[in-house]
Write an enzyme that holds these catalytic residues in place. Structure first.
Site: not given
Ligand code: UGA
Length: 434
Positions: A149, A250, A261
């Site tokens: 990430r 998330f 991405c």
């Protein structure tokens, strides 16, 4: 081991520095001379916490070098392909120009028994397509997707939560042993390692990103329902997140996902699925994309509504430009998109960000940029927080209230305390919050 890393962007530069830091001798190769020059000095060409220290240590040790010359790859036992796979200009699929160019340029420099390792995110079927080219040179190819990430790239590379090797052909066992040697420190700490075929390895990567994007769009869909019913999506996320099968991570509703991405990967996945006759299997990804883009418009609408539909000439301060905090990356950034849409509606938009102004300015020179956050807030008639940098999360509503002309806050990341802001006389709007 001697390693080459082809492509020195977010993925490759971090990978090269990380591999040098665990003792390998690494040559990073990129076609961009300015980038190579910067990396050779030990300077990170983009903002990534911890990368500068790692680069300098590698360059000083003599184990990390960079060049524009592909001949520099000769003599390395393993060649990582870490070039970008952006969205095609003429469609939703992935543009494989850079992968194909990198592999073709590498071929003449491959020695027998070398291992080419793809790290780029590619459509399923790419490794199998490249395999004969590489094997013609007596070398072999594996696909080893990367899950780092941005903002945590160094840690994620040195301490991955899993390693995935996609292998094929006669040399699979030897290739697995070679990759285990490359990743010896991570292997020694018991990192799960999955050895599989090419197609599975390629799909692991895109399905992981598709799942993450779906999780975000799911909670943003719930935010839309919450807006229609007076419910609070942040409490809903907390409550469902306590179920370990769902998990709270998330599930932050807000202006949605962006970056280099998730958006392009779900589009490329859907496009590839169409090509292989399985479009309907991932048709939901189109909705995931649509929900995500609707949230950007929702933030814009809240601002416009706060001006009774007439934002023309009104000063709106946009807090954040990067697609997420601790990054200067503005690729497909929801924050920048909101700023551009408001500007398009005639608002007097002033943008600020701790790191991303340079990148945003290159993409959108028509916007106004102010580096200092307090200076940017002077005279604001509405403030919109779209990247949850720590400095914005910790803004003092009383202090900011003294700077602005009108106390309207649209919290596009649901990261402020509505009570604290309302207590200071602000009109506070969250996403999916009453
Ligand atoms: C993503 C994946 O998380 C990585 O595992 C993957 O390796 C990487 O893409 C890649 O393919 O290279 P990254 O793009 O750095 O990593 O960013 P994320 O942390 O996934 O965040 C993506 C976007 O989702 C950001 O705009 C963020 O603000 C947004 N987001 C994230 C939400 O809106 N809500 C959340 O709850 C979490």
């Amino acid at each position: 081991m001697k390693l080459s890393v082809i492509g020195c962007g977010y993925l490759g530069a971090v990978h090269a520095a990380a591999m040098a830091s665990i003792g390998h001798e690494v040559i990073g190769i990129d076609v961009d001379a300015a980038k190579v020059e910067s990396l050779s000095r030990g300077d990170a060409p983009f903002f990534e916490p911890g990368l500068g220290d790692l680069l300098r240590a590698g360059v000083d040790s003599g184990r990390l070098r960079f060049t524009t010359d592909m001949a520099g790859a000769a003599g390395s036992a393993v060649h990582f392909v870490a070039v970008g796979t952006p969205q095609r200009r003429d469609g939703a699929g992935a543009d494989l120009t850079f992968v194909d160019a990198a592999v073709n340029a590498l071929l003449p420099h491959l020695g027998p028994d070398d291992l080419v390792v793809g790290k780029s995110t590619v459509p399923v079927g790419t490794a199998q397509r490249l395999q004969p080219l590489v094997e013609e040179r007596g070398a072999s190819i594996a696909w080893n997707p990367e899950f780092l990430r941005e903002g945590f790239a160094v840690k994620d590379t040195l301490e991955p939560d899993r390693l995935v090797y996609g292998v094929g052909g006669q040399t699979s066992d030897r290739d697995v042993a070679t990759l285990d040697e490359v990743y010896a420190p991570a292997m020694a700490t018991g990192t799960p390692r999955i050895v599989t075929d090419y197609a599975t390895a390629e799909l692991v990567k895109v399905s992981a990103n598709a799942f993450l994007a779906t999780k975000i769009s799911f909670i943003n869909a719930m935010a839309e329902i919450a807006e229609a019913t007076g419910a609070d999506v942040t409490m809903l996320a907390d409550a469902i997140g306590h179920d370990a099968r769902i998990g709270r991570r998330f599930l932050n509703a807000g202006v949605g996902f962006g970056g280099g991405c998730l958006p392009k990967d779900i589009r490329a996945f859907a496009a590839r699925a169409e090509e292989i006759g399985r479009g309907e299997s991932v048709q939901f990804l189109k909705q995931v994309d649509e929900i995500n883009l609707r949230r950007r418009q929702r933030v814009v609408d809240l601002i416009v509504d706060s001006f009774d539909g007439s934002p023309n000439g009104r000063r709106v301060v946009v807090l954040g430009l990067a697609f997420k905090p601790d990054s200067d990356d503005t690729r497909d950034s929801p924050a920048l998109d909101v700023a551009v849409r408001l500007h398009g509606l005639g608002a007097d938009v002033v943008c600020t960000d701790p790191e991303a102004i340079g990148n945003a300015q290159r993409q959108h020179p028509q916007l106004s940029y102010v580096a200092d956050v307090e200076e940017s807030l002077q005279g604001a008639e509405a403030v919109v927080l779209v990247t949850e940098w720590s400095v914005y999360r910790h803004l003092d509503p009383a202090r900011v209230g003294e700077l602005v002309a009108r106390r309207v806050m649209v919290d596009g990341r649901n990261c402020l305390d509505p009570v604290a802001w309302r207590d200071e006389g602000w009109t506070y709007f969250g996403l999916g919050r009453p």
